[in-house]
Write a protein that holds these residues in place. Structure first.
Motif, PDB file in Angstrom:
ATOM      1  N   PRO A  44      21.664 -18.623  42.171  1.00 17.92           N
ATOM      2  CA  PRO A  44      22.561 -18.163  41.103  1.00 17.92           C
ATOM      3  C   PRO A  44      22.486 -16.646  40.948  1.00 17.92           C
ATOM      4  O   PRO A  44      21.487 -16.021  41.318  1.00 17.92           O
ATOM      5  CB  PRO A  44      22.034 -18.893  39.861  1.00 17.92           C
TER       6      PRO A  44
ATOM      7  N   TYR B 127      22.466 -13.938  35.317  1.00 15.20           N
ATOM      8  CA  TYR B 127      22.624 -15.135  34.488  1.00 15.20           C
ATOM      9  C   TYR B 127      21.348 -15.416  33.717  1.00 15.20           C
ATOM     10  O   TYR B 127      20.222 -15.182  34.211  1.00 15.20           O
ATOM     11  CB  TYR B 127      22.955 -16.341  35.344  1.00 15.20           C
ATOM     12  N   THR B 128      21.533 -15.930  32.518  1.00 15.46           N
ATOM     13  CA  THR B 128      20.399 -16.394  31.733  1.00 15.46           C
ATOM     14  C   THR B 128      19.942 -17.733  32.308  1.00 15.46           C
ATOM     15  O   THR B 128      20.662 -18.371  33.089  1.00 15.46           O
ATOM     16  CB  THR B 128      20.802 -16.574  30.259  1.00 15.46           C
TER      17      THR B 128
ATOM     18  N   LYS C  35      19.873 -20.640  30.991  1.00 15.91           N
ATOM     19  CA  LYS C  35      20.838 -21.692  30.677  1.00 15.91           C
ATOM     20  C   LYS C  35      22.084 -21.579  31.556  1.00 15.91           C
ATOM     21  O   LYS C  35      22.616 -22.567  32.049  1.00 15.91           O
ATOM     22  CB  LYS C  35      21.242 -21.601  29.200  1.00 15.91           C
ATOM     23  N   GLN C  36      22.571 -20.353  31.748  1.00 19.65           N
ATOM     24  CA  GLN C  36      23.752 -20.144  32.577  1.00 19.65           C
ATOM     25  C   GLN C  36      23.466 -20.494  34.036  1.00 19.65           C
ATOM     26  O   GLN C  36      24.307 -21.082  34.733  1.00 19.65           O
ATOM     27  CB  GLN C  36      24.218 -18.696  32.470  1.00 19.65           C
ATOM     28  N   ALA C  37      22.249 -20.153  34.501  1.00 18.83           N
ATOM     29  CA  ALA C  37      21.875 -20.451  35.885  1.00 18.83           C
ATOM     30  C   ALA C  37      21.796 -21.964  36.095  1.00 18.83           C
ATOM     31  O   ALA C  37      22.243 -22.490  37.126  1.00 18.83           O
ATOM     32  CB  ALA C  37      20.540 -19.795  36.214  1.00 18.83           C
ATOM     33  N   GLU C  38      21.240 -22.691  35.134  1.00 18.71           N
ATOM     34  CA  GLU C  38      21.141 -24.152  35.247  1.00 18.71           C
ATOM     35  C   GLU C  38      22.528 -24.790  35.314  1.00 18.71           C
ATOM     36  O   GLU C  38      22.776 -25.686  36.137  1.00 18.71           O
ATOM     37  CB  GLU C  38      20.372 -24.695  34.041  1.00 18.71           C
ATOM     38  N   LYS C  39      23.452 -24.308  34.463  1.00 18.20           N
ATOM     39  CA  LYS C  39      24.807 -24.838  34.483  1.00 18.20           C
ATOM     40  C   LYS C  39      25.500 -24.518  35.803  1.00 18.20           C
ATOM     41  O   LYS C  39      26.205 -25.361  36.380  1.00 18.20           O
ATOM     42  CB  LYS C  39      25.585 -24.246  33.312  1.00 18.20           C
ATOM     43  N   TRP C  40      25.308 -23.312  36.306  1.00 18.38           N
ATOM     44  CA  TRP C  40      25.947 -22.903  37.565  1.00 18.38           C
ATOM     45  C   TRP C  40      25.450 -23.753  38.729  1.00 18.38           C
ATOM     46  O   TRP C  40      26.230 -24.176  39.586  1.00 18.38           O
ATOM     47  CB  TRP C  40      25.646 -21.426  37.820  1.00 18.38           C
TER      48      TRP C  40
ATOM     49  N   GLU D 255      27.031 -27.164  38.700  1.00 18.53           N
ATOM     50  CA  GLU D 255      28.412 -27.115  39.188  1.00 18.53           C
ATOM     51  C   GLU D 255      28.443 -27.051  40.710  1.00 18.53           C
ATOM     52  O   GLU D 255      29.256 -27.714  41.363  1.00 18.53           O
ATOM     53  CB  GLU D 255      29.132 -25.910  38.587  1.00 18.53           C
TER      54      GLU D 255
END
Length: 462
Positions: free
Chosen positions: A36, A40-41, A43-48, A51
Protein backbone atom coordinates in the motif's frame (compact mmCIF):
# COMPACT_ATOMS: atom_id res chain seq x y z
CA UNK A 1 -11.67 -17.02 -1.13
CA UNK A 2 -8.52 -14.87 -0.92
CA UNK A 3 -6.37 -14.85 2.21
CA UNK A 4 -4.08 -11.99 3.25
CA UNK A 5 -0.76 -12.39 5.07
CA UNK A 6 1.47 -9.55 6.29
CA UNK A 7 5.08 -10.13 5.27
CA UNK A 8 6.81 -6.98 6.52
CA UNK A 9 6.22 -3.46 7.71
CA UNK A 10 4.50 -2.46 4.42
CA UNK A 11 4.11 -5.68 2.40
CA UNK A 12 1.17 -8.11 2.09
CA UNK A 13 0.84 -11.53 0.40
CA UNK A 14 -2.53 -12.30 -1.21
CA UNK A 15 -3.23 -16.04 -1.81
CA UNK A 16 -6.20 -17.25 -3.88
CA UNK A 17 -7.22 -20.93 -3.82
CA UNK A 18 -8.26 -22.37 -7.20
CA UNK A 19 -10.13 -25.44 -5.92
CA UNK A 20 -9.86 -28.89 -7.53
CA UNK A 21 -9.66 -30.22 -11.07
CA UNK A 22 -12.07 -32.80 -12.58
CA UNK A 23 -9.81 -35.63 -11.29
CA UNK A 24 -10.14 -34.43 -7.69
CA UNK A 25 -6.59 -33.06 -7.43
CA UNK A 26 -6.06 -29.72 -5.70
CA UNK A 27 -5.03 -26.98 -8.09
CA UNK A 28 -2.00 -24.87 -7.28
CA UNK A 29 -2.87 -21.64 -5.46
CA UNK A 30 -2.06 -18.27 -7.00
CA UNK A 31 -0.35 -15.55 -4.97
CA UNK A 32 0.55 -11.90 -5.33
CA UNK A 33 2.50 -9.41 -3.20
CA UNK A 34 1.12 -5.89 -2.81
CA UNK A 35 2.41 -2.76 -1.03
CA UNK A 36 0.00 0.00 0.00
CA UNK A 37 1.10 3.64 -0.45
CA UNK A 38 3.29 4.83 2.46
CA UNK A 39 1.18 7.94 3.10
CA UNK A 40 -1.87 5.76 4.04
CA UNK A 41 -2.85 5.38 7.65
CA UNK A 42 -3.07 1.82 9.04
CA UNK A 43 -6.86 1.86 8.58
CA UNK A 44 -6.58 3.13 5.00
CA UNK A 45 -3.85 0.58 4.22
CA UNK A 46 -5.99 -2.29 5.57
CA UNK A 47 -8.95 -1.20 3.44
CA UNK A 48 -6.76 -0.83 0.34
CA UNK A 49 -5.27 -4.33 0.76
CA UNK A 50 -8.74 -5.87 1.09
CA UNK A 51 -9.82 -4.15 -2.12
CA UNK A 52 -6.74 -5.49 -3.89
CA UNK A 53 -7.51 -9.00 -2.59
CA UNK A 54 -11.06 -8.84 -4.02
CA UNK A 55 -9.83 -7.58 -7.40
CA UNK A 56 -7.10 -10.25 -7.57
CA UNK A 57 -9.57 -13.02 -6.67
CA UNK A 58 -11.91 -11.90 -9.46
CA UNK A 59 -9.01 -11.86 -11.90
CA UNK A 60 -8.00 -15.41 -10.98
CA UNK A 61 -11.55 -16.77 -11.14
CA UNK A 62 -12.10 -15.39 -14.63
CA UNK A 63 -8.80 -16.60 -16.06
CA UNK A 64 -8.94 -19.95 -17.93
CA UNK A 65 -7.56 -23.02 -16.20
CA UNK A 66 -4.39 -24.49 -17.64
CA UNK A 67 -5.19 -27.38 -20.00
CA UNK A 68 -3.69 -30.79 -19.32
CA UNK A 69 -3.09 -32.00 -22.86
CA UNK A 70 -1.63 -35.30 -21.68
CA UNK A 71 -4.84 -36.81 -20.31
CA UNK A 72 -6.14 -40.02 -21.82
CA UNK A 73 -9.39 -40.49 -23.68
CA UNK A 74 -10.72 -42.55 -20.75
CA UNK A 75 -10.08 -39.70 -18.30
CA UNK A 76 -11.66 -37.16 -20.59
CA UNK A 77 -14.75 -39.35 -21.21
CA UNK A 78 -15.14 -39.58 -17.42
CA UNK A 79 -15.22 -35.78 -17.32
CA UNK A 80 -17.50 -35.61 -20.39
CA UNK A 81 -19.99 -38.11 -18.95
CA UNK A 82 -20.24 -36.19 -15.68
CA UNK A 83 -20.22 -32.54 -16.77
CA UNK A 84 -20.84 -32.15 -20.51
CA UNK A 85 -23.03 -34.93 -21.91
CA UNK A 86 -25.97 -34.58 -19.47
CA UNK A 87 -26.20 -30.81 -20.09
CA UNK A 88 -25.60 -30.80 -23.84
CA UNK A 89 -27.54 -33.85 -25.05
CA UNK A 90 -31.10 -35.10 -24.78
CA UNK A 91 -31.58 -37.95 -22.30
CA UNK A 92 -32.17 -40.52 -25.04
CA UNK A 93 -29.07 -39.42 -26.98
CA UNK A 94 -26.95 -39.34 -23.82
CA UNK A 95 -27.98 -42.88 -22.81
CA UNK A 96 -27.26 -44.17 -26.31
CA UNK A 97 -23.83 -42.52 -26.29
CA UNK A 98 -23.02 -44.14 -22.95
CA UNK A 99 -23.74 -47.53 -24.54
CA UNK A 100 -21.28 -46.69 -27.33
CA UNK A 101 -18.68 -45.56 -24.78
CA UNK A 102 -18.61 -49.11 -23.39
CA UNK A 103 -17.19 -50.27 -26.72
CA UNK A 104 -14.90 -47.27 -27.22
CA UNK A 105 -13.07 -47.39 -23.87
CA UNK A 106 -11.53 -50.92 -24.06
CA UNK A 107 -9.90 -50.13 -27.42
CA UNK A 108 -9.11 -46.40 -27.33
CA UNK A 109 -9.35 -45.51 -23.63
CA UNK A 110 -5.59 -45.73 -22.92
CA UNK A 111 -4.64 -43.40 -25.78
CA UNK A 112 -3.77 -39.82 -24.91
CA UNK A 113 -6.04 -37.36 -26.66
CA UNK A 114 -3.08 -35.91 -28.53
CA UNK A 115 -2.03 -39.40 -29.73
CA UNK A 116 -5.33 -40.18 -31.45
CA UNK A 117 -4.71 -40.30 -35.19
CA UNK A 118 -7.02 -41.04 -38.11
CA UNK A 119 -5.23 -44.36 -38.70
CA UNK A 120 -5.89 -45.43 -35.09
CA UNK A 121 -9.55 -44.48 -35.32
CA UNK A 122 -10.04 -46.24 -38.68
CA UNK A 123 -8.47 -49.41 -37.25
CA UNK A 124 -10.96 -49.14 -34.37
CA UNK A 125 -13.88 -49.05 -36.83
CA UNK A 126 -12.53 -52.11 -38.64
CA UNK A 127 -12.25 -53.98 -35.35
CA UNK A 128 -15.83 -53.03 -34.45
CA UNK A 129 -17.10 -54.41 -37.77
CA UNK A 130 -15.72 -57.78 -36.70
CA UNK A 131 -17.04 -57.53 -33.13
CA UNK A 132 -20.07 -59.64 -32.12
CA UNK A 133 -23.35 -58.16 -31.03
CA UNK A 134 -24.28 -58.33 -27.37
CA UNK A 135 -27.08 -60.78 -28.14
CA UNK A 136 -24.68 -63.02 -30.10
CA UNK A 137 -26.60 -62.76 -33.37
CA UNK A 138 -23.76 -61.97 -35.75
CA UNK A 139 -21.42 -58.97 -35.87
CA UNK A 140 -22.22 -55.29 -35.46
CA UNK A 141 -24.10 -53.74 -38.35
CA UNK A 142 -22.70 -50.86 -40.35
CA UNK A 143 -25.32 -48.62 -38.76
CA UNK A 144 -23.94 -49.50 -35.31
CA UNK A 145 -20.40 -48.67 -36.44
CA UNK A 146 -21.65 -45.36 -37.78
CA UNK A 147 -23.25 -44.69 -34.40
CA UNK A 148 -19.90 -45.35 -32.67
CA UNK A 149 -18.28 -42.86 -35.01
CA UNK A 150 -20.91 -40.21 -34.25
CA UNK A 151 -20.44 -40.69 -30.50
CA UNK A 152 -16.64 -40.55 -30.68
CA UNK A 153 -16.77 -37.54 -32.98
CA UNK A 154 -19.09 -35.71 -30.58
CA UNK A 155 -16.87 -36.41 -27.56
CA UNK A 156 -13.72 -35.24 -29.36
CA UNK A 157 -15.55 -32.11 -30.57
CA UNK A 158 -16.24 -31.27 -26.94
CA UNK A 159 -12.52 -31.76 -26.22
CA UNK A 160 -11.71 -29.26 -28.98
CA UNK A 161 -14.16 -26.74 -27.52
CA UNK A 162 -12.49 -27.04 -24.10
CA UNK A 163 -8.98 -26.62 -25.53
CA UNK A 164 -7.69 -30.17 -25.02
CA UNK A 165 -7.30 -30.62 -28.78
CA UNK A 166 -6.65 -28.23 -31.64
CA UNK A 167 -8.70 -30.28 -34.10
CA UNK A 168 -11.02 -33.30 -34.15
CA UNK A 169 -9.08 -36.37 -35.38
CA UNK A 170 -12.32 -38.31 -36.00
CA UNK A 171 -13.71 -35.73 -38.42
CA UNK A 172 -14.16 -37.23 -41.90
CA UNK A 173 -12.62 -40.43 -40.63
CA UNK A 174 -15.59 -42.76 -41.17
CA UNK A 175 -16.38 -44.29 -44.55
CA UNK A 176 -19.32 -46.70 -44.76
CA UNK A 177 -18.67 -50.14 -46.20
CA UNK A 178 -20.94 -52.20 -48.36
CA UNK A 179 -24.21 -51.17 -49.95
CA UNK A 180 -26.54 -49.05 -47.91
CA UNK A 181 -29.60 -51.01 -46.88
CA UNK A 182 -32.78 -49.66 -48.44
CA UNK A 183 -35.56 -48.65 -46.11
CA UNK A 184 -38.56 -50.94 -46.59
CA UNK A 185 -41.73 -49.37 -48.02
CA UNK A 186 -44.97 -51.29 -48.55
CA UNK A 187 -46.27 -51.49 -52.11
CA UNK A 188 -49.93 -51.07 -53.03
CA UNK A 189 -50.85 -54.73 -52.65
CA UNK A 190 -49.10 -54.95 -49.29
CA UNK A 191 -50.90 -51.83 -48.05
CA UNK A 192 -54.25 -53.48 -48.77
CA UNK A 193 -53.21 -56.60 -46.85
CA UNK A 194 -51.91 -54.49 -43.95
CA UNK A 195 -55.21 -52.63 -43.65
CA UNK A 196 -57.12 -55.91 -43.63
CA UNK A 197 -54.76 -57.26 -40.96
CA UNK A 198 -55.18 -54.13 -38.80
CA UNK A 199 -58.95 -54.48 -38.92
CA UNK A 200 -58.58 -57.97 -37.44
CA UNK A 201 -56.90 -56.58 -34.32
CA UNK A 202 -58.39 -54.94 -31.27
CA UNK A 203 -59.57 -51.37 -31.74
CA UNK A 204 -56.53 -50.02 -29.92
CA UNK A 205 -54.04 -51.54 -32.34
CA UNK A 206 -56.27 -50.91 -35.38
CA UNK A 207 -56.54 -47.22 -34.47
CA UNK A 208 -52.83 -46.83 -33.76
CA UNK A 209 -51.53 -48.48 -36.94
CA UNK A 210 -54.13 -46.86 -39.21
CA UNK A 211 -53.33 -43.48 -37.66
CA UNK A 212 -49.61 -43.91 -38.37
CA UNK A 213 -50.30 -45.04 -41.92
CA UNK A 214 -52.81 -42.24 -42.58
CA UNK A 215 -50.75 -39.38 -41.11
CA UNK A 216 -47.11 -40.49 -41.33
CA UNK A 217 -46.49 -39.98 -37.61
CA UNK A 218 -43.43 -41.44 -35.94
CA UNK A 219 -44.27 -44.24 -33.53
CA UNK A 220 -43.28 -42.13 -30.49
CA UNK A 221 -45.30 -39.17 -31.75
CA UNK A 222 -48.43 -41.33 -31.99
CA UNK A 223 -47.85 -42.58 -28.42
CA UNK A 224 -47.47 -38.99 -27.21
CA UNK A 225 -50.80 -37.75 -28.58
CA UNK A 226 -53.42 -36.45 -26.16
CA UNK A 227 -57.12 -36.00 -26.78
CA UNK A 228 -56.65 -32.25 -26.44
CA UNK A 229 -54.37 -32.34 -29.50
CA UNK A 230 -57.31 -33.23 -31.77
CA UNK A 231 -59.41 -30.49 -33.33
CA UNK A 232 -62.53 -32.32 -34.39
CA UNK A 233 -64.02 -29.38 -36.26
CA UNK A 234 -60.95 -28.76 -38.43
CA UNK A 235 -60.03 -32.48 -38.53
CA UNK A 236 -56.45 -31.84 -37.46
CA UNK A 237 -53.98 -33.20 -34.91
CA UNK A 238 -51.33 -31.03 -33.29
CA UNK A 239 -48.09 -33.04 -33.03
CA UNK A 240 -46.08 -31.44 -30.21
CA UNK A 241 -44.48 -34.22 -28.19
CA UNK A 242 -43.08 -37.72 -28.50
CA UNK A 243 -42.46 -40.72 -26.26
CA UNK A 244 -38.93 -42.14 -26.06
CA UNK A 245 -37.88 -45.39 -24.38
CA UNK A 246 -34.51 -45.26 -22.64
CA UNK A 247 -32.47 -48.38 -21.98
CA UNK A 248 -33.22 -49.86 -18.54
CA UNK A 249 -35.38 -46.82 -17.72
CA UNK A 250 -39.01 -45.79 -17.99
CA UNK A 251 -40.29 -44.04 -21.09
CA UNK A 252 -40.07 -40.26 -21.14
CA UNK A 253 -42.05 -37.61 -23.01
CA UNK A 254 -40.05 -34.94 -24.83
CA UNK A 255 -40.64 -32.02 -27.16
CA UNK A 256 -39.73 -32.25 -30.86
CA UNK A 257 -36.06 -31.70 -31.69
CA UNK A 258 -36.81 -29.09 -34.36
CA UNK A 259 -39.47 -26.52 -35.11
CA UNK A 260 -40.55 -28.63 -38.08
CA UNK A 261 -41.45 -31.47 -35.72
CA UNK A 262 -44.09 -29.28 -34.03
CA UNK A 263 -46.75 -29.39 -36.75
CA UNK A 264 -50.36 -29.99 -37.73
CA UNK A 265 -51.45 -33.14 -39.56
CA UNK A 266 -54.80 -33.64 -41.19
CA UNK A 267 -57.40 -36.37 -40.83
CA UNK A 268 -59.99 -37.80 -43.16
CA UNK A 269 -63.61 -38.14 -42.09
CA UNK A 270 -63.23 -41.91 -41.71
CA UNK A 271 -60.12 -41.53 -39.55
CA UNK A 272 -62.06 -39.11 -37.34
CA UNK A 273 -64.87 -41.64 -37.02
CA UNK A 274 -62.37 -44.33 -36.01
CA UNK A 275 -60.80 -42.04 -33.39
CA UNK A 276 -64.22 -41.17 -31.97
CA UNK A 277 -65.10 -44.86 -31.75
CA UNK A 278 -61.78 -45.50 -29.95
CA UNK A 279 -62.56 -42.71 -27.49
CA UNK A 280 -65.97 -44.23 -26.73
CA UNK A 281 -64.31 -47.57 -26.04
CA UNK A 282 -61.77 -45.86 -23.76
CA UNK A 283 -64.60 -44.13 -21.87
CA UNK A 284 -66.46 -47.40 -21.42
CA UNK A 285 -63.32 -49.19 -20.24
CA UNK A 286 -62.43 -46.42 -17.77
CA UNK A 287 -65.98 -46.40 -16.45
CA UNK A 288 -65.95 -50.15 -15.90
CA UNK A 289 -62.49 -50.43 -14.33
CA UNK A 290 -62.01 -47.21 -12.37
CA UNK A 291 -65.38 -45.41 -12.51
CA UNK A 292 -63.67 -42.50 -14.24
CA UNK A 293 -64.13 -40.56 -17.47
CA UNK A 294 -61.66 -39.77 -20.22
CA UNK A 295 -60.03 -36.40 -19.69
CA UNK A 296 -58.81 -34.12 -22.49
CA UNK A 297 -55.31 -34.33 -21.01
CA UNK A 298 -55.27 -38.15 -21.25
CA UNK A 299 -53.11 -39.88 -23.82
CA UNK A 300 -54.83 -41.59 -26.74
CA UNK A 301 -52.86 -44.74 -26.01
CA UNK A 302 -52.28 -44.90 -22.27
CA UNK A 303 -51.27 -47.41 -19.65
CA UNK A 304 -53.53 -48.13 -16.66
CA UNK A 305 -51.34 -45.80 -14.55
CA UNK A 306 -52.05 -42.89 -16.92
CA UNK A 307 -48.63 -42.80 -18.58
CA UNK A 308 -48.28 -43.13 -22.36
CA UNK A 309 -47.76 -46.58 -23.81
CA UNK A 310 -44.26 -47.71 -24.70
CA UNK A 311 -43.59 -47.45 -28.47
CA UNK A 312 -41.84 -50.85 -28.29
CA UNK A 313 -45.21 -52.42 -27.43
CA UNK A 314 -46.54 -51.49 -30.86
CA UNK A 315 -43.31 -52.59 -32.55
CA UNK A 316 -43.67 -56.04 -31.02
CA UNK A 317 -47.36 -56.25 -31.94
CA UNK A 318 -46.61 -55.18 -35.53
CA UNK A 319 -44.13 -58.03 -35.94
CA UNK A 320 -46.78 -60.49 -34.69
CA UNK A 321 -49.24 -59.11 -37.24
CA UNK A 322 -46.72 -59.57 -40.06
CA UNK A 323 -46.00 -63.18 -39.09
CA UNK A 324 -49.67 -64.08 -38.64
CA UNK A 325 -50.65 -62.70 -42.07
CA UNK A 326 -47.60 -63.84 -44.10
CA UNK A 327 -46.53 -60.26 -44.79
CA UNK A 328 -42.93 -59.12 -45.49
CA UNK A 329 -40.98 -59.35 -42.23
CA UNK A 330 -38.58 -56.57 -43.20
CA UNK A 331 -41.35 -54.03 -42.60
CA UNK A 332 -41.66 -52.19 -39.29
CA UNK A 333 -43.85 -49.51 -37.77
CA UNK A 334 -41.64 -46.78 -39.25
CA UNK A 335 -42.27 -48.31 -42.68
CA UNK A 336 -45.88 -47.12 -42.40
CA UNK A 337 -44.57 -43.55 -42.16
CA UNK A 338 -42.47 -44.00 -45.31
CA UNK A 339 -45.39 -45.67 -47.06
CA UNK A 340 -47.61 -42.67 -46.30
CA UNK A 341 -45.08 -40.32 -47.85
CA UNK A 342 -44.62 -42.54 -50.91
CA UNK A 343 -48.37 -42.66 -51.51
CA UNK A 344 -48.66 -38.88 -51.33
CA UNK A 345 -45.67 -38.32 -53.62
CA UNK A 346 -47.06 -40.90 -56.04
CA UNK A 347 -50.22 -38.77 -56.30
CA UNK A 348 -48.15 -35.73 -57.30
CA UNK A 349 -48.18 -33.91 -53.97
CA UNK A 350 -45.39 -31.37 -53.69
CA UNK A 351 -42.38 -32.86 -51.87
CA UNK A 352 -42.01 -29.82 -49.62
CA UNK A 353 -45.60 -30.27 -48.48
CA UNK A 354 -44.99 -33.95 -47.71
CA UNK A 355 -41.84 -32.98 -45.81
CA UNK A 356 -43.78 -30.48 -43.69
CA UNK A 357 -46.46 -33.08 -42.88
CA UNK A 358 -43.79 -35.58 -41.82
CA UNK A 359 -41.87 -33.01 -39.77
CA UNK A 360 -38.73 -33.12 -41.94
CA UNK A 361 -36.60 -29.97 -41.93
CA UNK A 362 -35.41 -30.58 -45.50
CA UNK A 363 -37.34 -31.96 -48.44
CA UNK A 364 -34.24 -33.95 -49.45
CA UNK A 365 -34.70 -36.09 -46.34
CA UNK A 366 -38.18 -37.01 -47.54
CA UNK A 367 -36.93 -37.99 -50.98
CA UNK A 368 -34.05 -40.00 -49.50
CA UNK A 369 -36.10 -42.09 -47.08
CA UNK A 370 -39.64 -42.19 -48.39
CA UNK A 371 -39.59 -42.85 -52.10
CA UNK A 372 -40.86 -46.29 -53.03
CA UNK A 373 -39.92 -48.06 -56.25
CA UNK A 374 -41.91 -46.58 -59.09
CA UNK A 375 -43.38 -43.80 -56.96
CA UNK A 376 -43.54 -40.41 -58.63
CA UNK A 377 -45.75 -37.68 -59.97
CA UNK A 378 -46.52 -39.74 -63.06
CA UNK A 379 -48.39 -42.35 -61.07
CA UNK A 380 -52.03 -41.60 -61.74
CA UNK A 381 -53.73 -44.04 -59.40
CA UNK A 382 -55.91 -42.50 -56.78
CA UNK A 383 -55.46 -43.39 -53.13
CA UNK A 384 -59.17 -44.06 -53.15
CA UNK A 385 -58.70 -46.68 -55.83
CA UNK A 386 -55.81 -48.18 -53.87
CA UNK A 387 -57.90 -48.51 -50.73
CA UNK A 388 -61.14 -49.47 -52.41
CA UNK A 389 -63.10 -51.75 -50.13
CA UNK A 390 -61.01 -50.77 -47.10
CA UNK A 391 -62.42 -47.32 -46.37
CA UNK A 392 -60.99 -43.96 -47.31
CA UNK A 393 -59.17 -43.15 -44.09
CA UNK A 394 -56.13 -42.00 -46.07
CA UNK A 395 -58.12 -39.35 -47.92
CA UNK A 396 -57.43 -35.84 -46.77
CA UNK A 397 -58.35 -32.29 -47.58
CA UNK A 398 -56.16 -29.48 -46.35
CA UNK A 399 -55.00 -25.95 -46.87
CA UNK A 400 -51.23 -25.43 -46.76
CA UNK A 401 -49.64 -21.94 -46.67
CA UNK A 402 -46.45 -21.38 -48.65
CA UNK A 403 -45.89 -17.82 -47.46
CA UNK A 404 -47.18 -15.41 -44.87
CA UNK A 405 -50.67 -14.01 -45.58
CA UNK A 406 -51.77 -12.26 -47.67
CA UNK A 407 -49.20 -13.61 -50.11
CA UNK A 408 -49.53 -16.71 -52.24
CA UNK A 409 -51.19 -19.79 -50.87
CA UNK A 410 -51.19 -23.35 -52.10
CA UNK A 411 -54.09 -25.80 -52.18
CA UNK A 412 -53.83 -29.57 -52.16
CA UNK A 413 -57.15 -31.33 -52.40
CA UNK A 414 -58.01 -35.02 -52.10
CA UNK A 415 -61.64 -36.00 -51.65
CA UNK A 416 -62.40 -39.64 -52.32
CA UNK A 417 -64.11 -41.63 -53.59
CA UNK A 418 -67.24 -39.71 -54.70
CA UNK A 419 -65.83 -36.41 -55.94
CA UNK A 420 -63.16 -38.01 -58.20
CA UNK A 421 -60.87 -35.06 -57.68
CA UNK A 422 -57.41 -36.40 -58.41
CA UNK A 423 -55.10 -33.48 -57.69
CA UNK A 424 -55.69 -29.77 -58.03
CA UNK A 425 -52.85 -27.40 -57.24
CA UNK A 426 -52.36 -23.70 -57.76
CA UNK A 427 -51.41 -20.51 -56.00
CA UNK A 428 -53.98 -17.84 -55.35
CA UNK A 429 -55.44 -15.69 -52.61
CA UNK A 430 -57.77 -15.51 -50.65
CA UNK A 431 -57.78 -19.04 -49.28
CA UNK A 432 -60.70 -21.43 -49.58
CA UNK A 433 -62.76 -22.64 -46.67
CA UNK A 434 -62.53 -26.41 -46.52
CA UNK A 435 -63.87 -29.00 -46.98
CA UNK A 436 -64.88 -28.39 -50.60
CA UNK A 437 -66.28 -30.77 -53.15
CA UNK A 438 -64.82 -30.83 -56.65
CA UNK A 439 -67.48 -28.51 -58.10
CA UNK A 440 -66.81 -25.82 -55.51
CA UNK A 441 -63.06 -26.03 -56.08
CA UNK A 442 -63.48 -25.71 -59.85
CA UNK A 443 -65.71 -22.67 -59.44
CA UNK A 444 -63.16 -21.09 -57.15
CA UNK A 445 -60.38 -21.76 -59.64
CA UNK A 446 -62.41 -20.26 -62.52
CA UNK A 447 -62.85 -17.01 -60.60
CA UNK A 448 -59.13 -16.75 -59.81
CA UNK A 449 -57.77 -16.22 -63.35
CA UNK A 450 -55.90 -19.51 -63.25
CA UNK A 451 -53.82 -20.35 -66.31
CA UNK A 452 -53.59 -23.71 -68.02
CA UNK A 453 -50.39 -24.49 -66.08
CA UNK A 454 -52.58 -24.78 -62.98
CA UNK A 455 -53.96 -28.06 -64.30
CA UNK A 456 -50.64 -29.75 -65.06
CA UNK A 457 -51.35 -32.39 -62.41
CA UNK A 458 -54.89 -33.11 -63.69
CA UNK A 459 -58.29 -31.77 -62.85
CA UNK A 460 -61.41 -33.84 -62.31
CA UNK A 461 -62.38 -37.18 -63.80
CA UNK A 462 -66.13 -37.41 -64.41
Amino acid sequence: MASIRKRGSNSYLIVVSRGYDYEGNRLKSVQKTVKPPKEYTPKQAEKWVKEQAILFEREVQHSPEPINRSITLAKYIEHWAADIGPKKLADSTYQRDLQDVRRILPVLGNYKLTDLRKEVIRDFYEEMRRSPRLDGRGNLSEKSVEGLHNTLCGILSAAVDEGYLTHNPAWRCYKPKGQKKERPVADEETVKKLITAFEGQSMKYETYFKLVLATGLRRGEACGLKWSDINWRKRTIHVQRGVVKLSHQESITKDPKTNSGDRMVYLSKEMCRLLKAWRKECEWDRQQTANETVDEDDYLFRQPNGKPMNPCTFTYRFKLILKANNLPLDLNVHSLRHTNASLLIAQGVDVRTVASLLGHVQASTTLLHCMADGAGAGNSRDIAELLKGHGSFLSTCFFYPTAEPPKTQRIFFFEIPNEHCRHIQDTFYPPCNFPYNSTAVLKRLQHSHITKEAFRYGTTAK
